[in-house]
Design an enzyme around this catalytic site. Structure first.
Site, PDB file in Angstrom:
ATOM      1  N   HIS A  17      -6.141 101.839  69.764  1.00  0.00           N
ATOM      2  CA  HIS A  17      -5.321 102.323  68.991  1.00  0.00           C
ATOM      3  C   HIS A  17      -4.037 102.930  70.029  1.00  0.00           C
ATOM      4  O   HIS A  17      -2.754 102.745  69.691  1.00  0.00           O
ATOM      5  CB  HIS A  17      -5.785 103.501  68.176  1.00  0.00           C
ATOM      6  CG  HIS A  17      -6.689 103.191  67.103  1.00  0.00           C
ATOM      7  ND1 HIS A  17      -7.862 103.880  67.088  1.00  0.00           N
ATOM      8  CD2 HIS A  17      -7.084 102.113  66.594  1.00  0.00           C
ATOM      9  CE1 HIS A  17      -8.541 103.278  66.161  1.00  0.00           C
ATOM     10  NE2 HIS A  17      -7.827 102.165  65.829  1.00  0.00           N
ATOM     11  N   LYS A  41     -14.699 106.658  50.948  1.00  0.00           N
ATOM     12  CA  LYS A  41     -15.431 106.247  52.137  1.00  0.00           C
ATOM     13  C   LYS A  41     -15.886 107.746  52.833  1.00  0.00           C
ATOM     14  O   LYS A  41     -15.284 108.554  52.796  1.00  0.00           O
ATOM     15  CB  LYS A  41     -14.260 105.782  53.135  1.00  0.00           C
ATOM     16  CG  LYS A  41     -14.610 104.684  54.007  1.00  0.00           C
ATOM     17  CD  LYS A  41     -13.630 103.734  54.677  1.00  0.00           C
ATOM     18  CE  LYS A  41     -13.831 103.583  56.232  1.00  0.00           C
ATOM     19  NZ  LYS A  41     -12.716 102.908  56.724  1.00  0.00           N
ATOM     20  N   ARG A  90      -6.894  91.801  67.039  1.00  0.00           N
ATOM     21  CA  ARG A  90      -7.637  91.673  68.193  1.00  0.00           C
ATOM     22  C   ARG A  90      -8.099  90.481  68.054  1.00  0.00           C
ATOM     23  O   ARG A  90      -8.400  89.366  68.930  1.00  0.00           O
ATOM     24  CB  ARG A  90      -8.929  92.496  67.892  1.00  0.00           C
ATOM     25  CG  ARG A  90      -8.487  94.045  68.615  1.00  0.00           C
ATOM     26  CD  ARG A  90      -9.657  94.937  68.316  1.00  0.00           C
ATOM     27  NE  ARG A  90      -9.984  94.662  66.729  1.00  0.00           N
ATOM     28  CZ  ARG A  90     -11.036  95.423  66.190  1.00  0.00           C
ATOM     29  NH1 ARG A  90     -11.706  95.990  66.788  1.00  0.00           N
ATOM     30  NH2 ARG A  90     -11.000  95.231  64.749  1.00  0.00           N
ATOM     31  N   SER A 128     -13.290 101.736  66.270  1.00  0.00           N
ATOM     32  CA  SER A 128     -13.879 103.044  66.114  1.00  0.00           C
ATOM     33  C   SER A 128     -15.359 102.872  65.637  1.00  0.00           C
ATOM     34  O   SER A 128     -16.142 103.842  66.233  1.00  0.00           O
ATOM     35  CB  SER A 128     -13.315 103.750  64.906  1.00  0.00           C
ATOM     36  OG  SER A 128     -11.838 103.966  65.357  1.00  0.00           O
TER      37      SER A 128
END
Lengths: 161, 161, 161, 161, 161, 161
Positions: A17, A41, A90, A128
């Site tokens: 990040h 979440k 990515r 993460s």
């Protein structure tokens, strides 16, 4: 003046990040790191902790600001008068999901452009969730996250060094 | 002597897994099938049942051993003195996830190599979760799993034959 | 004894190839780098030059041998008594092409297994063709190829350093 | 001031390219459309024709300039003092190739960032080569290319309307 | 007479689904929209609501029928005497999952063919889950779903218009 | 009556093509195998040879016809009064190219639908080009192509059996 938003959960912020933030801050006049709070979440870190860790990690970047939002990204972008969203890519699976989100956001807010930056290859495996998993088993996350995050994870779990 | 680890949940072992095990056992001197127990995941079969089914399915392969681990794969590899991890690839989505894991594991344990074998095309659609789903609705899973697994599934669900 | 073949055009060998060779040489007892001569393809370097550059680059690896073939890989593998082919994977497009070749080779020679190793992320963008293109325009290819290849390219093109 | 380069062959420019140019011109202060002349490639239109068509298509965009280059993009970027490259993404195969180029360019010129914009879904099937193919068989290319290009293609081939 | 099944959760039906239904109804003599009730999954709308919304959306299509099933698709296909399953494809990730399901279904019912239609590009970003998410935050879903669904979502959430 | 076209180069027809033809002939009332003659492409077999081999391979299928075209597929479809194009999908790279072609064809001929069938896994590695390559080096192509094609390839090259 070009204002870009970099949205995410940042639970916690990783060096991947940070790499996107540093590079984005050179391209745009102002970059807002926007931390998402999704009520449905579960997070490892509270909103306050996530914001605090990002603020510490970006304090050397004068044109980067940290904010948060819940609800739709397009509403946050309108409120902050930003017309650019920045995302890191990515892998192919990222690409398809992000394409879908970018098209949906453009549908909801015609003037909002999403621009993508490729994540540095040395962080291409990093996320993460993988950081949380490694830390939960006591693995070493140095080199993967900023020092402040490593310290916070150490407090949550028993980390090797 | 080359020692390779084949990690997975094996909930339950399928003929696709068995195909990788048989081929891997010809390439390496010793192959350890390593059953993962992830505390935050729910399994259909207990660790004991999963191990027992694998042991039955691989009993014709003298250089294959069954073991289990919880925690990080790299810690298990170090403990077992293994420097090779073997994984089966079926599809592009496998590929990206496995690439991410392989890079992360190499980051945590520099000498650990992950080698990939392509799953036989006749098993390219096969996964433990699809087997569980078909069996739960009473579908026939013969040809998809070893006989011992079919029998075990029959006991859990009402299977056609 | 496990004998693996690493086939390719190597026009020229890059640091990405060398990374796969070094890692493969630790996994298998013997590794044969097999240079392909395809009569219908044009090469920048002759077979002799390509072999010579590889030999120089792998001279520190005692269990690595350099050989060449034209025709089918399976025939070469049979001749050399090798049952393992090793390939590097960089991206999804590699993956699909290599999967197709691996399946075809297994169809033609049932006992031949293809194993894949992920290319190091720092070489994920690297290919012989991109090296040739950069060198042809005088770009710097240091860090991308072994020193002997850089020197050879310098002789073919006018390279910056 | 942010200067971005949008490189390509533009043989010929399509409405998909134009869409990226229009959107890019809103994000960056200045956008340079950079037409590539690759000596080893055959083009349908000459460099002069390709530039002329682009100039006509972008004449309503005051901060867009048309230039050309042969050789490496990084050398052109240095010469023009630009640190941003802009590319359109349509599909996964684009993504992987462009990722490779972006990483290579960053390797050759550390300060050069490549940013990606998703092509509008209505142009996701569009490419210069498909336009050339359709036009060569007399198919209608209206809606696919700017009017000036349609006219030029009509002169080269016998087009329906 | 060719009978095709279009299975899904339809929670709720979107304009992307409707596009596939309309095009499928021109290809096959009869099209059965088959709503899946998976006991282990939570839905926003009840089975009755989902069926009612679809019936309203397809009422202009005389050869389209709405039915439901729980259990295996192959059992439903046998019961309805249908040998064709129709699916919409949007993206690579769809493709791989659907390929896996198609192969599994063919394994369980040899005569069952799955045919795929590409989703219209203008709906390529659309899914039921993204509609639910946007609606839950009060975003506008007009153009994304049939009017009856927009109305139903308005009743569940507070929607802008 | 549903008329579908199955277009391709068929240089030569493989068992993978034949699998799609047989399955397509059960789904549609009439199936036209349409052999493409692209003037700018070099073929191993002449148009006459390619047609003759297909006719032999499909002679057991009463509702399959063999025809040829040069130019645009949409013009051929209009001439033959067909509104369906059928294509086999093997892999992600196929998927993207075919999606692009399907969208372009729909753009040129609004009523033309492209439907996709997944190629049988046992033929997922098979293509005309791989058959030509294997045969050119004297490899065995039995099981890969119909007997008539094997014989024809034997005449062109020296084949093992």
């Amino acid at each position: 003046m070009s204002i870009a938003i970099y949205p995410g959960s940042f639970d916690p912020i990783t060096n991947g990040h940070l790499d996107i933030i540093e590079r984005g801050s050179k391209i745009f006049d102002e970059l807002i790191v926007a931390v998402l709070q999704n009520p449905s979440k579960k997070y490892l870190f509270t909103m306050e902790e996530r914001i605090e860790m990002i603020k510490d990690a970006v304090k050397h970047l004068p044109n980067v600001e940290v904010d948060y939002f819940n609800g739709l990204l397009v509403d946050f972008a309108r409120k902050r008068n930003a017309k650019i969203v920045i995302k890191g890519l990515r892998a192919v699976s990222d690409f398809e999901y992000e394409l879908q989100m970018a098209l949906m956001n453009k549908k909801l807010y015609k003037d909002l452009e999403t621009v993508f930056i490729m994540t540095s290859t040395k962080y291409s495996f990093l996320s993460s969730s993988i950081v949380r998993e490694v830390a939960s088993f006591g693995g070493c996350v140095k080199d993967l996250v900023p020092p402040v995050v490593e310290e916070k994870l150490r407090q949550k779990f028993a980390l090797k060094n």
